[in-house]
Each structure stands twice: as C-alpha cells, then as structure tokens.
Design an enzyme around this catalytic site. Structure first.
Site, PDB file in Angstrom:
ATOM      1  N   CYS A  49      -2.355   5.927  -4.034  1.00  0.00           N
ATOM      2  CA  CYS A  49      -3.490   6.846  -3.835  1.00  0.00           C
ATOM      3  C   CYS A  49      -4.710   6.312  -4.576  1.00  0.00           C
ATOM      4  CB  CYS A  49      -3.136   8.252  -4.303  1.00  0.00           C
ATOM      5  SG  CYS A  49      -2.021   9.142  -3.199  1.00  0.00           S
ATOM      6  N   HIS A  94       5.057   3.009   2.425  1.00  0.00           N
ATOM      7  CA  HIS A  94       4.416   1.717   2.694  1.00  0.00           C
ATOM      8  C   HIS A  94       5.353   0.836   3.487  1.00  0.00           C
ATOM      9  CE1 HIS A  94       6.493   1.533  -1.205  1.00  0.00           C
ATOM     10  NE2 HIS A  94       6.770   0.263  -0.923  1.00  0.00           N
TER      11      HIS A  94
HETATM   12  P1  AMP Z   1       8.794  -0.985  -2.902  1.00  0.00           P
HETATM   13  O1  AMP Z   1       9.887  -1.563  -3.753  1.00  0.00           O
HETATM   14  O2  AMP Z   1       9.115  -1.039  -1.442  1.00  0.00           O
HETATM   15  O3  AMP Z   1       8.385   0.388  -3.363  1.00  0.00           O
HETATM   16  O4  AMP Z   1       7.569  -1.958  -3.064  1.00  0.00           O
HETATM   17  C1  AMP Z   1       6.471  -1.713  -3.871  1.00  0.00           C
HETATM   18  C2  AMP Z   1       5.599  -2.919  -3.769  1.00  0.00           C
HETATM   19  O5  AMP Z   1       4.323  -2.593  -4.281  1.00  0.00           O
HETATM   20  C3  AMP Z   1       6.093  -4.146  -4.553  1.00  0.00           C
HETATM   21  O6  AMP Z   1       6.281  -5.227  -3.644  1.00  0.00           O
HETATM   22  C4  AMP Z   1       4.976  -4.413  -5.549  1.00  0.00           C
HETATM   23  O7  AMP Z   1       4.767  -5.786  -5.753  1.00  0.00           O
HETATM   24  C5  AMP Z   1       3.791  -3.740  -4.886  1.00  0.00           C
HETATM   25  N1  AMP Z   1       2.729  -3.286  -5.760  1.00  0.00           N
HETATM   26  C6  AMP Z   1       2.835  -2.486  -6.845  1.00  0.00           C
HETATM   27  N2  AMP Z   1       1.629  -2.240  -7.389  1.00  0.00           N
HETATM   28  C7  AMP Z   1       0.725  -2.891  -6.607  1.00  0.00           C
HETATM   29  C8  AMP Z   1      -0.696  -3.027  -6.648  1.00  0.00           C
HETATM   30  N3  AMP Z   1      -1.451  -2.429  -7.579  1.00  0.00           N
HETATM   31  N4  AMP Z   1      -1.289  -3.782  -5.690  1.00  0.00           N
HETATM   32  C9  AMP Z   1      -0.547  -4.389  -4.744  1.00  0.00           C
HETATM   33  N5  AMP Z   1       0.785  -4.288  -4.651  1.00  0.00           N
HETATM   34  C10 AMP Z   1       1.428  -3.558  -5.575  1.00  0.00           C
END
Ligand code: AMP
Length: 118
Positions: free
Chosen positions: A5, A95
């Site tokens: 968000c 996502h």
């Molecule tokens: P999930 O395990 O499917 O919830 O994946 C979360 C993803 O978000 C991971 O691949 C992280 O590297 C990515 N992530 C977390 N914080 C950020 C951020 N600030 N900008 C870009 N990607 C992020």
C-alpha cells in the site's frame, strides 16, 4: 500500514514499469530471474483467496499488457501467486510474480529455482 500500500501511495520508492487506475507493476527488490516483476492491485486485497472474479478479469488484461511491454509475450514467462502461509506468502497484499527472461526451471519447493539460470 502494508508495504505494498505504501508503494501504491508513493510513500516508499519502487521501480515501476506500468500503472493504471487499478494496478501497478514494479520490479521485485530481490529478483530470482532476469526479469522479476510484482503486479498488485491498488486496492488492498490480502490474498488470492479473497480476490473477486471481476478484479481478476481486469488484472488479467493488465498482466498481459505488462508481459508485452517487457517483451515476454513471445518467449513466455511464469506467473505465480503465493497464497497464505503454506503458499509462502510473505507480503499480505495480493501480488503476482511475473518471471521471465530465461528458460525457467521448475522445482517443487525451491523458491530460488530460477536463480541458477540467471
Ligand atoms: P511473497 O513471498 O510472494 O509474499 O513475495 C513477496 C515479494 O515481495 C518478495 O519477492 C520480495 O522480494 C518482494 N518485496 C518485498 N518488499 C519489496 C519492496 N519494497 N519493493 C519490491 N519488492 C519487494
């Protein structure tokens, strides 16, 4: 407040590749493939299990547009959503991971299977 968000609201930076009224696509901060994007709705929906068919229909078009913009539509890509704890979801804002730019491998539980072919 949820980290995604905050990205939607420009409270923390992101490397965006495409955005419209309802969705944003940006680069994952910790990529596991040459191209690794995250595609999210601007509305806070916690996980895939909660999404409406209407939102998914709209999101499908957006994801296809992102794939074309990144040049992934011809050679292919992988689209993944981790749903809940057993699914490995770390950020509780729906996502989709869009992975591509190489011939991806497939393993059962290894989260880093694409790394070896980077
Ligand atoms: P999930 O395990 O499917 O919830 O994946 C979360 C993803 O978000 C991971 O691949 C992280 O590297 C990515 N992530 C977390 N914080 C950020 C951020 N600030 N900008 C870009 N990607 C992020």
């Amino acid at each position: 407040m949820c980290i995604f968000c905050k990205i939607v609201n420009h409270e923390i930076p992101s490397n965006r590749v495409l955005e419209n009224e309802h969705f944003v696509a940006f680069h994952d901060v910790n990529p596991i493939a040459p191209i690794h994007l995250l595609i999210i709705p601007k509305l806070h929906v916690e996980k895939f299990q909660d999404v409406t068919p209407k939102m998914m229909a709209d999101m499908t078009s957006f994801i296809q547009e992102v794939a074309i913009k990144m040049g992934l539509d011809k050679n292919g890509y992988r689209l993944v959503t981790n749903n809940g704890e057993d699914g490995g979801q770390e950020v509780d804002h729906l996502h989709f991971h869009l992975l591509g730019g190489t011939r991806l491998k497939w393993t059962h539980l290894g989260g880093n299977d694409a790394k070896s072919s980077m």
